[in-house]
Design a protein around this motif. Sequence first.
Motif, mmCIF file in Angstrom:
data_model
loop_
_atom_site.group_PDB
_atom_site.id
_atom_site.type_symbol
_atom_site.label_atom_id
_atom_site.label_comp_id
_atom_site.label_asym_id
_atom_site.label_seq_id
_atom_site.Cartn_x
_atom_site.Cartn_y
_atom_site.Cartn_z
ATOM 1 N N ASP A 161 0.781 -1.240 0.000
ATOM 2 C CA ASP A 161 0.000 0.000 0.000
ATOM 3 C C ASP A 161 0.814 1.292 0.000
ATOM 4 O O ASP A 161 0.230 2.376 -0.065
ATOM 5 C CB ASP A 161 -0.926 0.013 1.224
ATOM 6 N N ILE A 162 2.133 1.213 0.091
ATOM 7 C CA ILE A 162 2.951 2.424 0.153
ATOM 8 C C ILE A 162 3.865 2.468 -1.068
ATOM 9 O O ILE A 162 4.606 1.529 -1.337
ATOM 10 C CB ILE A 162 3.779 2.477 1.448
ATOM 11 N N SER A 163 3.782 3.567 -1.806
ATOM 12 C CA SER A 163 4.539 3.726 -3.045
ATOM 13 C C SER A 163 5.389 4.989 -2.969
ATOM 14 O O SER A 163 4.914 6.046 -2.545
ATOM 15 C CB SER A 163 3.578 3.809 -4.234
ATOM 16 N N LEU A 164 6.653 4.883 -3.405
ATOM 17 C CA LEU A 164 7.599 5.996 -3.310
ATOM 18 C C LEU A 164 8.307 6.195 -4.646
ATOM 19 O O LEU A 164 8.694 5.228 -5.307
ATOM 20 C CB LEU A 164 8.648 5.692 -2.230
ATOM 21 N N THR A 165 8.480 7.463 -5.045
ATOM 22 C CA THR A 165 9.356 7.802 -6.159
ATOM 23 C C THR A 165 10.282 8.937 -5.720
ATOM 24 O O THR A 165 9.870 9.846 -4.987
ATOM 25 C CB THR A 165 8.592 8.242 -7.419
ATOM 26 N N VAL A 166 11.522 8.855 -6.150
ATOM 27 C CA VAL A 166 12.509 9.909 -5.930
ATOM 28 C C VAL A 166 13.139 10.194 -7.289
ATOM 29 O O VAL A 166 13.605 9.269 -7.960
ATOM 30 C CB VAL A 166 13.595 9.488 -4.925
ATOM 31 N N GLU A 167 13.134 11.460 -7.692
ATOM 32 C CA GLU A 167 13.621 11.795 -9.028
ATOM 33 C C GLU A 167 14.528 13.016 -8.984
ATOM 34 O O GLU A 167 14.218 14.024 -8.348
ATOM 35 C CB GLU A 167 12.440 12.070 -9.964
ATOM 36 N N TYR A 168 15.678 12.906 -9.665
ATOM 37 C CA TYR A 168 16.539 14.069 -9.870
ATOM 38 C C TYR A 168 16.033 14.776 -11.121
ATOM 39 O O TYR A 168 16.077 14.216 -12.224
ATOM 40 C CB TYR A 168 17.989 13.643 -10.048
ATOM 41 N N VAL A 169 15.512 16.004 -10.979
ATOM 42 C CA VAL A 169 14.867 16.695 -12.087
ATOM 43 C C VAL A 169 15.758 17.749 -12.723
ATOM 44 O O VAL A 169 15.335 18.453 -13.641
ATOM 45 C CB VAL A 169 13.530 17.332 -11.644
ATOM 46 N N GLY A 170 17.003 17.859 -12.242
ATOM 47 C CA GLY A 170 17.935 18.814 -12.821
ATOM 48 C C GLY A 170 18.147 20.023 -11.938
ATOM 49 O O GLY A 170 17.385 20.308 -11.022
ATOM 50 N N PHE A 171 19.215 20.760 -12.238
ATOM 51 C CA PHE A 171 19.573 21.984 -11.527
ATOM 52 C C PHE A 171 19.647 21.747 -10.015
ATOM 53 O O PHE A 171 19.121 22.510 -9.211
ATOM 54 C CB PHE A 171 18.587 23.117 -11.840
ATOM 55 N N ASN A 172 20.309 20.640 -9.640
ATOM 56 C CA ASN A 172 20.513 20.286 -8.227
ATOM 57 C C ASN A 172 19.203 20.249 -7.441
ATOM 58 O O ASN A 172 19.115 20.746 -6.316
ATOM 59 C CB ASN A 172 21.495 21.257 -7.561
ATOM 60 N N THR A 173 18.208 19.645 -8.056
ATOM 61 C CA THR A 173 16.883 19.551 -7.436
ATOM 62 C C THR A 173 16.356 18.125 -7.552
ATOM 63 O O THR A 173 16.470 17.507 -8.612
ATOM 64 C CB THR A 173 15.885 20.506 -8.121
ATOM 65 N N ILE A 174 15.790 17.622 -6.461
ATOM 66 C CA ILE A 174 15.098 16.344 -6.520
ATOM 67 C C ILE A 174 13.653 16.549 -6.084
ATOM 68 O O ILE A 174 13.331 17.521 -5.387
ATOM 69 C CB ILE A 174 15.764 15.251 -5.650
ATOM 70 N N VAL A 175 12.791 15.639 -6.519
ATOM 71 C CA VAL A 175 11.398 15.649 -6.065
ATOM 72 C C VAL A 175 11.094 14.274 -5.484
ATOM 73 O O VAL A 175 11.437 13.242 -6.060
ATOM 74 C CB VAL A 175 10.415 16.014 -7.204
ATOM 75 N N ILE A 176 10.478 14.281 -4.313
ATOM 76 C CA ILE A 176 10.095 13.055 -3.605
ATOM 77 C C ILE A 176 8.575 13.000 -3.562
ATOM 78 O O ILE A 176 7.922 13.983 -3.185
ATOM 79 C CB ILE A 176 10.651 13.048 -2.168
ATOM 80 N N ARG A 177 8.017 11.853 -3.943
ATOM 81 C CA ARG A 177 6.568 11.663 -3.872
ATOM 82 C C ARG A 177 6.293 10.319 -3.187
ATOM 83 O O ARG A 177 6.880 9.296 -3.566
ATOM 84 C CB ARG A 177 5.930 11.677 -5.259
ATOM 85 N N ILE A 178 5.425 10.342 -2.185
ATOM 86 C CA ILE A 178 5.058 9.112 -1.505
ATOM 87 C C ILE A 178 3.553 9.070 -1.308
ATOM 88 O O ILE A 178 2.920 10.083 -0.975
ATOM 89 C CB ILE A 178 5.814 8.959 -0.158
ATOM 90 N N TYR A 179 2.966 7.889 -1.526
ATOM 91 C CA TYR A 179 1.530 7.678 -1.398
ATOM 92 C C TYR A 179 1.287 6.528 -0.438
ATOM 93 O O TYR A 179 1.941 5.475 -0.541
ATOM 94 C CB TYR A 179 0.901 7.357 -2.752
ATOM 95 N N ASP A 180 0.355 6.730 0.471
ATOM 96 C CA ASP A 180 -0.035 5.687 1.416
ATOM 97 C C ASP A 180 -1.483 5.317 1.132
ATOM 98 O O ASP A 180 -2.411 5.982 1.587
ATOM 99 C CB ASP A 180 0.141 6.202 2.848
ATOM 100 N N TYR A 181 -1.683 4.246 0.379
ATOM 101 C CA TYR A 181 -3.021 3.857 -0.032
ATOM 102 C C TYR A 181 -3.839 3.291 1.125
ATOM 103 O O TYR A 181 -5.048 3.082 0.999
ATOM 104 C CB TYR A 181 -2.942 2.844 -1.174
ATOM 105 N N ASN A 182 -3.196 3.024 2.269
ATOM 106 C CA ASN A 182 -3.938 2.598 3.459
ATOM 107 C C ASN A 182 -4.931 3.661 3.902
ATOM 108 O O ASN A 182 -5.894 3.365 4.623
ATOM 109 C CB ASN A 182 -2.962 2.321 4.619
ATOM 110 N N GLN A 183 -4.670 4.909 3.523
ATOM 111 C CA GLN A 183 -5.480 6.022 4.020
ATOM 112 C C GLN A 183 -6.742 6.270 3.201
ATOM 113 O O GLN A 183 -7.517 7.153 3.512
ATOM 114 C CB GLN A 183 -4.641 7.301 4.057
ATOM 115 N N PHE A 184 -6.924 5.498 2.124
ATOM 116 C CA PHE A 184 -8.133 5.683 1.322
ATOM 117 C C PHE A 184 -9.312 4.990 1.982
ATOM 118 O O PHE A 184 -9.178 3.953 2.570
ATOM 119 C CB PHE A 184 -7.928 5.137 -0.081
#
Length: 268
Positions: free
Chosen positions: A245-268
């Motif tokens: 139920d828990i999904s994570l992505t970490v991405e380097y998007v350029g210009f010394n920047t990363i984006v982190i996204r996490i979803y907890d489907y238990n909360q639906f």
Amino acid sequence: MWKNSEEELDIYIEGISYSQFDAYIFLCKQKGFTVDAVKDTDKYTAYNSTGYKLDLQHWSSERFDINLKAPLVGDENFEWPSHVFADLVPQQDGKTGTVETANEDTLKIILYDVSSSEVKSYISECESAGFTIDAEKKDTSFNGFNEDGYELSISYNEMKAMSITINAPIQMTEISWPSSGPAKLIPKPSFSVGKITSDYDWAFSVYLGDMTIDDFNAYVDRCIDKGFEKDYRSEHYFSADKGDDISLTVEYVGFNTIVIRIYDYNQF
């Protein structure tokens, strides 16, 4: 509920969960809506190869919006826009075109009847104009930054249309890492300059600045140590799950920047 015309289709559906929304995005990708794709926590935008634009949005009330627009028709009297971002890239004259988006964050120009050789030449001109940081170039597509953090994306499709998109630098400040919600399930980064774009019981996303590729890889390793099982890992991207139920992505998007996204489907 829906409305339909020759130019646009709108559909609004109630009672759609986030997991159903996510599954629908996957189906749309299979249908070819992958050109210039942008996904945030509750939104997805993409084109197909013939120029149709798809916008999807999921609301916390479990309403799901689908918007499909027909390909834009270029203005024969098109003039290069006066938007301040337009001065950052070489001007293109003598083409039919349209300005799809023009605001304080984004300028998107679409030019029509452009040959692939013209696209390649324009990409070279943009590199000469300073878009050389974290640049990625593949034949008729390009993504890169200039020294001020402006991001340029260029794409080309089967309709001989060239899209030029310029995004302003992400405005970041000192942030406080949340002590609740999905953010508590992942390691707290050692960098505190960023921008939190969503913070819900079921979803968290954040941009972090001053993060090099080495910092990106070190953070990914910490996530693995935290129990996240790798689904996919590349030079700039990592996706993983923890349980069902828990999904994570970490991405380097350029210009010394990363984006982190996490979803907890238990909360639906």
